[in-house]
Design a protein around this motif. Structure first.
Motif, PDB file in Angstrom:
ATOM      1  N   VAL A  56       0.845  -1.190   0.000  1.00 42.93           N
ATOM      2  CA  VAL A  56       0.000   0.000   0.000  1.00 42.93           C
ATOM      3  C   VAL A  56       0.883   1.243   0.000  1.00 42.93           C
ATOM      4  CG1 VAL A  56      -1.932  -1.119   1.189  1.00 42.93           C
ATOM      5  CG2 VAL A  56      -0.130  -0.014   2.538  1.00 42.93           C
ATOM      6  N   SER A  57       0.265   2.380  -0.282  1.00 38.64           N
ATOM      7  CA  SER A  57       0.970   3.654  -0.207  1.00 38.64           C
ATOM      8  C   SER A  57      -0.051   4.785  -0.233  1.00 38.64           C
ATOM      9  CB  SER A  57       1.944   3.809  -1.378  1.00 38.64           C
ATOM     10  OG  SER A  57       2.576   5.085  -1.347  1.00 38.64           O
ATOM     11  N   ALA A  58       0.373   5.925   0.271  1.00 39.04           N
ATOM     12  CA  ALA A  58      -0.449   7.135   0.178  1.00 39.04           C
ATOM     13  C   ALA A  58       0.121   8.092  -0.860  1.00 39.04           C
ATOM     14  CB  ALA A  58      -0.517   7.830   1.542  1.00 39.04           C
ATOM     15  N   GLY A  59       1.185   7.691  -1.529  1.00 37.78           N
ATOM     16  CA  GLY A  59       1.871   8.572  -2.465  1.00 37.78           C
ATOM     17  C   GLY A  59       1.411   8.416  -3.900  1.00 37.78           C
ATOM     18  N   THR A  60       2.129   9.066  -4.793  1.00 42.98           N
ATOM     19  CA  THR A  60       1.804   9.060  -6.218  1.00 42.98           C
ATOM     20  C   THR A  60       1.846   7.660  -6.808  1.00 42.98           C
ATOM     21  OG1 THR A  60       2.753  11.283  -6.387  1.00 42.98           O
ATOM     22  CG2 THR A  60       2.450  10.079  -8.434  1.00 42.98           C
ATOM     23  N   ILE A  61       2.667   6.809  -6.232  1.00 41.11           N
ATOM     24  CA  ILE A  61       2.778   5.449  -6.735  1.00 41.11           C
ATOM     25  C   ILE A  61       1.446   4.714  -6.661  1.00 41.11           C
ATOM     26  CG2 ILE A  61       3.465   4.467  -4.516  1.00 41.11           C
ATOM     27  CD1 ILE A  61       5.373   2.639  -5.990  1.00 41.11           C
ATOM     28  N   ALA A  62       0.533   5.165  -5.781  1.00 36.63           N
ATOM     29  CA  ALA A  62      -0.777   4.526  -5.629  1.00 36.63           C
ATOM     30  C   ALA A  62      -1.855   5.172  -6.483  1.00 36.63           C
ATOM     31  CB  ALA A  62      -1.206   4.552  -4.161  1.00 36.63           C
ATOM     32  N   ASP A  63      -1.514   6.213  -7.234  1.00 37.40           N
ATOM     33  CA  ASP A  63      -2.501   6.875  -8.093  1.00 37.40           C
ATOM     34  C   ASP A  63      -2.925   5.953  -9.229  1.00 37.40           C
ATOM     35  OD1 ASP A  63      -2.290   9.123  -6.556  1.00 37.40           O
ATOM     36  OD2 ASP A  63      -1.076  10.252  -7.998  1.00 37.40           O
ATOM     37  N   PRO A  64      -4.208   5.931  -9.597  1.00 33.93           N
ATOM     38  CA  PRO A  64      -4.648   5.127 -10.735  1.00 33.93           C
ATOM     39  C   PRO A  64      -4.110   5.692 -12.043  1.00 33.93           C
ATOM     40  CG  PRO A  64      -6.455   6.470  -9.920  1.00 33.93           C
ATOM     41  CD  PRO A  64      -5.338   6.634  -8.934  1.00 33.93           C
TER      42      PRO A  64
ATOM     43  N   LEU B  99       2.393  -0.008 -13.557  1.00 30.59           N
ATOM     44  CA  LEU B  99       2.969   0.590 -14.758  1.00 30.59           C
ATOM     45  C   LEU B  99       4.481   0.727 -14.615  1.00 30.59           C
ATOM     46  CD1 LEU B  99       2.726   2.030 -17.504  1.00 30.59           C
ATOM     47  CD2 LEU B  99       2.247   4.145 -16.252  1.00 30.59           C
ATOM     48  N   ALA B 100       4.934   1.148 -13.436  1.00 32.69           N
ATOM     49  CA  ALA B 100       6.372   1.294 -13.194  1.00 32.69           C
ATOM     50  C   ALA B 100       7.082  -0.050 -13.240  1.00 32.69           C
ATOM     51  CB  ALA B 100       6.606   1.975 -11.843  1.00 32.69           C
ATOM     52  N   ASP B 101       6.449  -1.103 -12.723  1.00 34.21           N
ATOM     53  CA  ASP B 101       7.048  -2.436 -12.796  1.00 34.21           C
ATOM     54  C   ASP B 101       7.244  -2.870 -14.238  1.00 34.21           C
ATOM     55  OD1 ASP B 101       7.200  -2.872 -10.007  1.00 34.21           O
ATOM     56  OD2 ASP B 101       5.104  -3.491  -9.954  1.00 34.21           O
TER      57      ASP B 101
ATOM     58  N   GLY C 287       9.185   0.852  -7.966  1.00 35.28           N
ATOM     59  CA  GLY C 287       9.184   1.762  -6.833  1.00 35.28           C
ATOM     60  C   GLY C 287       9.755   3.130  -7.142  1.00 35.28           C
ATOM     61  N   GLY C 288       9.883   3.461  -8.428  1.00 37.11           N
ATOM     62  CA  GLY C 288      10.450   4.746  -8.819  1.00 37.11           C
ATOM     63  C   GLY C 288      11.952   4.730  -8.968  1.00 37.11           C
TER      64      GLY C 288
ATOM     65  N   VAL D  45       5.509  10.187 -11.182  1.00 35.79           N
ATOM     66  CA  VAL D  45       4.996  11.523 -10.873  1.00 35.79           C
ATOM     67  C   VAL D  45       3.483  11.531 -11.025  1.00 35.79           C
ATOM     68  CG1 VAL D  45       7.134  12.618 -11.658  1.00 35.79           C
ATOM     69  CG2 VAL D  45       5.227  12.343 -13.246  1.00 35.79           C
ATOM     70  N   SER D  46       2.850  12.541 -10.440  1.00 32.94           N
ATOM     71  CA  SER D  46       1.408  12.703 -10.622  1.00 32.94           C
ATOM     72  C   SER D  46       1.147  13.221 -12.030  1.00 32.94           C
ATOM     73  CB  SER D  46       0.854  13.676  -9.576  1.00 32.94           C
ATOM     74  OG  SER D  46       1.493  14.941  -9.696  1.00 32.94           O
ATOM     75  N   GLY D  47      -0.047  12.974 -12.524  1.00 30.99           N
ATOM     76  CA  GLY D  47      -0.376  13.384 -13.882  1.00 30.99           C
ATOM     77  C   GLY D  47      -0.757  12.196 -14.733  1.00 30.99           C
ATOM     78  N   PRO D  48      -1.258  12.436 -15.941  1.00 32.58           N
ATOM     79  CA  PRO D  48      -1.801  11.364 -16.772  1.00 32.58           C
ATOM     80  C   PRO D  48      -0.773  10.357 -17.281  1.00 32.58           C
ATOM     81  CG  PRO D  48      -1.775  13.448 -17.972  1.00 32.58           C
ATOM     82  CD  PRO D  48      -1.439  13.769 -16.554  1.00 32.58           C
TER      83      PRO D  48
END
Length: 499
Positions: free
Chosen positions: A252-260, A381-383, A389-390, A460-463
């Motif tokens: 889990v995370s509360a950061g950008t990595i958890a954004d859909p 997506l990052a994986d 993990g960035g 990063v945040s964004g589309p």
């Protein structure tokens, strides 16, 4: 003769008699860390952690529902910190008494293996009872849960969780969850009288790992990895990445990595790579060597590098489409009205398949749909973009190594390095930006077929979500390269700890 013994911060006298020697050795064996002057475990109520827990979201599409892992935070939050010692289970019971709806956060370097196992079994009994009120156990970014603590944390689940979902073991990205085996301290290794005690503890710990495997709460690779770490400061680390997911936990995370993720510039080659990563990591799907090696999306056409997800959805006439992984499982993908993407891996043959090997890759799932698929996040997506993990991944291992060991005689699988030295091919024309953002100034352009060297990555945040930095300067969205990673995982999650 009396001498002073110091072990892991404990100082006591020992007479040269066999009973006292055995007691001291058993005490040393029950401690599995080498940090001096550690305080005993404390169990405290921490209502101040409520906002942080409420913000945590799952990083990978699972069997549970989408959204926050704590939808309505009602109950009492407890923090277990410090060294786990004999008697801490009774302290925990006393602290929890009279409360309903419990959240437990761990931050411990370990301690008594036996007491850690007892705590874990107590938590497991709560979860498996007729009226469970344990809502979650957590290890948060910046905290650690090692050795005996890791077993207590991992035991807080039942086979029911493994089969039906609803896992309550939440590991925040960047946390440190560390496993290893019981061991005999070096200074006692020549004391033959301690062998029986050492083996008894080792058997108890091994039996606990076997129980986790037998119940489907953890895969067998967890025991294999733990067996490779047999000293006080050697751990098999999980840190809330995709391998933590493969171990049956809930990152889990509360950061950008958890954004859909967003449908913007989302082509089917990227979608297929994410499906395959999730398929490889899902330990509930029984796979043979063939599926690990050839388990990518089956079928022919349309060209995945030229077809956007939203266009294929419109063409097939359903918001939910699916494709097969070698007949063993299928990946279902959904496009929501808000532009986010859902995904699920399901065991079995493709229900909407038509034709033979020359059939289209994707087919429309029949509706109506009364549910919503779990959201795909930037983490997956990052994986697929080898930006786990960035962090740009420099060492890999095939997923196969988690179930089939080709490195006979080796403690751990040999790590692979990037076979193209991070040279990638541009799949579609794209602007090069000064910074990783669509709002940043365009400082150049690369075209389809161009070769570029990647030097870094960022979530990063964004589309666009995941960006690559070129060695020549500037940034491009990772969605615009040809090569996606489907069959490997990061060799270790340790690079994520504390990020």
């Amino acid at each position: 003769m009396v001498k002073i013994i110091e072990a892991a911060g404990a100082r006591f006298t020992q007479q040269s008699t066999v009973p006292m020697l055995l007691k001291s050795i058993v005490f040393c064996l029950s401690l599995v860390f080498s940090v001096s002057q550690l305080s005993a475990a404390e169990i405290t109520q921490r209502p101040d952690l409520a906002p942080r827990l409420a913000q945590l979201k799952p990083l990978y599409p699972g069997k549970g529902s989408a959204g926050s892992v704590v939808n309505e935070l009602q109950g009492t939050i407890f923090l277990i910190s410090g060294v786990i010692e004999k008697g801490d289970l009774e302290k925990l019971k006393a602290a929890l008494d009279g409360t309903w709806g419990k959240y437990i956060v761990f931050d411990s370097p370990g301690g008594s293996f036996l007491e850690g196992i007892r705590i874990g079994q107590y938590l497991q009994y709560n979860v498996g009872s007729q009226d469970p009120d344990l809502n979650g156990v957590f290890v948060l970014n910046g905290n650690k849960c090692l050795s005996a603590c890791a077993l207590a944390f991992t035991l807080a689940a039942t086979p029911r969780n493994a089969v039906y979902g609803g896992d309550i073991r939440f590991l925040e990205a960047g946390a440190a969850l560390g496993y290893h085996m019981a061991f005999l301290p070096d200074e006692k290794a020549n004391q033959l009288v301690a062998v029986k005690e050492a083996m008894n503890l080792a058997y108890e710990v091994t039996q606990t790992y076997v129980k986790l495997i037998k119940g489907g709460i953890a895969p067998s690779i967890l025991l294999q990895e733990a067996l490779s770490h047999r000293t006080a400061d050697s751990f098999f680390y999980l840190a809330g990445g995709i391998r933590s997911y493969a171990m049956g936990l809930t990152p889990v995370s509360a950061g950008t990595i958890a954004d859909p993720i967003n449908k913007s510039a989302l082509y089917m080659d990227t979608v297929g790579a994410m499906c395959t990563q999730l398929f490889q990591a899902d330990n509930s799907i029984r796979k043979s060597e063939v599926e690990y090696e050839f388990g990518a999306i089956d079928g022919s056409g349309p060209n995945p590098q030229e077809t956007k997800l939203e266009d294929l959805i419109q063409e097939l006439g359903s918001r939910r489409i699916a494709a097969s992984h070698n007949g063993v499982a299928y990946c279902t993908v959904e496009l929501s009205e808000d532009g986010t993407v859902g995904m699920r891996i399901t065991s079995g043959s493709l229900p909407c398949a038509k034709g033979g090997y020359d059939a289209p890759t994707w087919c429309a799932m029949p509706g109506p749909f009364d549910d919503t698929l779990p959201k795909v996040t930037n983490a997956l997506l990052a994986d697929a973009a080898s930006c786990h993990g960035g962090t740009l991944t420099t060492e890999y291992a095939y997923w196969t190594s988690d179930v089939i060991d080709y490195d006979i005689g080796e403690e751990t699988p040999t790590a692979l390095t990037d076979w193209n030295s991070w040279e990638r091919t541009i799949a579609r024309d794209v602007n090069v930006r000064r910074n990783p953002s669509l709002d940043a100034e365009a400082v150049g352009r690369v075209q389809i077929g161009d070769k570029v060297k990647i030097s870094d990555c960022r979530i990063v945040s964004g589309p666009q979500g995941v960006w690559y930095q070129l060695s020549t300067g500037g940034w491009i969205s990772a969605r615009f390269v040809s090569e996606f990673d489907q069959f490997t995982r990061p060799a270790t999650e340790e690079t994520m700890i504390g990020r």
